[in-house]
Design an enzyme around this catalytic site. Structure first.
Site, PDB file in Angstrom:
ATOM      1  N   HIS A 107      24.972  72.567 -11.080  1.00  0.00           N
ATOM      2  CA  HIS A 107      23.925  71.932 -12.088  1.00  0.00           C
ATOM      3  C   HIS A 107      23.482  72.862 -12.895  1.00  0.00           C
ATOM      4  CE1 HIS A 107      24.586  68.308  -9.548  1.00  0.00           C
ATOM      5  NE2 HIS A 107      24.250  68.997  -8.288  1.00  0.00           N
TER       6      HIS A 107
HETATM    7  O1  RIB Z   1      19.915  67.135  -8.969  1.00  0.00           O
HETATM    8  C1  RIB Z   1      20.256  68.252  -9.024  1.00  0.00           C
HETATM    9  C2  RIB Z   1      19.107  69.325  -9.322  1.00  0.00           C
HETATM   10  O2  RIB Z   1      18.124  69.107  -7.991  1.00  0.00           O
HETATM   11  C3  RIB Z   1      19.431  70.703  -9.436  1.00  0.00           C
HETATM   12  O3  RIB Z   1      18.537  71.397 -10.267  1.00  0.00           O
HETATM   13  C4  RIB Z   1      19.132  71.190  -7.887  1.00  0.00           C
HETATM   14  O4  RIB Z   1      18.955  72.427  -7.865  1.00  0.00           O
HETATM   15  C5  RIB Z   1      18.019  70.391  -7.556  1.00  0.00           C
HETATM   16  O5  RIB Z   1      16.915  71.062  -7.885  1.00  0.00           O
END
Ligand code: RIB
Ligand code: CA
Length: 322
Positions: free
Chosen positions: A251
């Site tokens: 992500h």
């Molecule tokens: O939903 C994904 C996000 O939530 C990313 O930033 C992961 O590190 C968590 O913080």
């Protein structure tokens, strides 16, 4: 004034707000490998995946692993604005960086609170000069905006890993973790008026690891490549199983890829609002992709990306590290 360089060559004065976090650490290593493009002024940490003490240690660790111990790390909010704190240690491991051993980094935390750092820095910065990348719950910026609304003047752009619409949520059927962990902060940030790009699950769940992509990172032959591969080997399988995907999403690293090569991504300027009411929709980002509500656009909502181009860029940068 020299003409602006094309976006794929833009240089950013950058602050990264983060809750490391397995994918945060990869994003930080990625960013610290591009000093000619990303002039990182500081990292600011927030509670999120794990409590603040661990996210702050992990941010300092990322600097050490990247050979960039000079980057100051300011600890910020240890809890959300209003809701009860939640964490994601089930995904990121008890220490917040699954797959690798952690230790206390040599470089200490920078003196002072992250919110005070943001206010001081953005007030002193030339107009619209600082890009803020946000990889976790947006509590620090929301607090700074409340205490010093004038700081928007110093911001060039916000680039957030945040939200979900077409994909659905990852912590509830409708909400993505960073928003769900502090929806009131996300609401305040979206109302700031600062040019904002959001990389939601709609795109991050399309840019997935594979055995080959992880092996390519591991066989770079440097410590950073092994660290990233070990993290992904531990982090990806549970995401793949839980969301029935052929690979794991990275992500937060998509935020860094967007800063370095926005042409890899596709999105649309739309209206996005956060539902912070208690109930099934708590933390949902309502992305008006078709303009049904005729509300003013406030975010560049990214829905697609070149997955191979992303992993090529990530691998090329990780190869530059120790
Ligand atoms: O939903 C994904 C996000 O939530 C990313 O930033 C992961 O590190 C968590 O913080
Ligand atoms: Ca994160």
């Amino acid at each position: 004034m020299p003409p602006n360089p094309p976006a794929d060559a833009a240089v950013h004065t950058l602050v990264i707000d983060t809750d490391p976090g397995a994918d945060d650490v990869i994003a930080l290593l990625f960013a610290m490998a591009a000093p000619e493009r990303l002039h990182i002024e500081a990292l600011t940490t927030v509670a999120g995946n794990v409590p603040l003490s661990k996210t702050s240690r992990n941010a300092r660790l990322a600097c050490e692993w990247a050979g960039r111990p000079e980057i100051p790390v300011y600890a910020g909010a240890e809890r959300p604005l209003e809701r009860t704190p939640i964490y994601a240690a089930n995904i990121h491991g008890h220490e917040g960086v699954t797959g690798v051993k952690v230790h206390e980094p040599a470089a200490p935390l920078a003196e002072g609170h992250a919110v005070d750092y943001l206010i001081r820095t953005l007030r002193a910065a030339p107009e619209r000069s600082v890009t803020l990348a946000m990889l976790g719950p947006q509590t620090n910026l929301a607090l700074a905006l409340t205490q010093a609304p004038d700081i928007v003047r110093g911001l060039h752009e916000l680039v957030l890993m945040s939200g979900a619409h077409f994909n659905g949520g990852n912590i509830t059927p409708t909400a993505e973790f960073n928003v769900f962990a502090d929806p009131h902060a996300a609401e305040a940030v979206l109302k700031s008026g600062v040019p904002t790009t959001m990389l939601p699950l709609d795109v991050t769940h399309k840019i997935l690891t594979s055995g080959e992509r992880i092996a390519r990172l591991r066989t770079i032959g440097n410590r950073a490549g092994v660290i990233v591969a070990d993290i992904l080997d531990a982090y990806a399988p549970q995401e793949m199983q839980h969301y029935d995907m052929p690979g794991g999403p990275v992500h937060d690293a998509t935020v860094i890829a967007y800063l370095l090569q926005p042409s890899l991504f596709r999105g649309r300027l739309i209206n996005v609002e956060v539902d912070s009411r208690e109930g099934m929709g708590f933390g949902q980002t309502v992305a008006d992709w078709y303009g049904s509500l005729k509300r003013p656009a406030n975010a560049n909502w990214i829905v697609d990306g070149d997955a191979q181009g992303f992993f090529d860029l990530l691998t090329e940068h990780i190869a530059r590290l120790p």
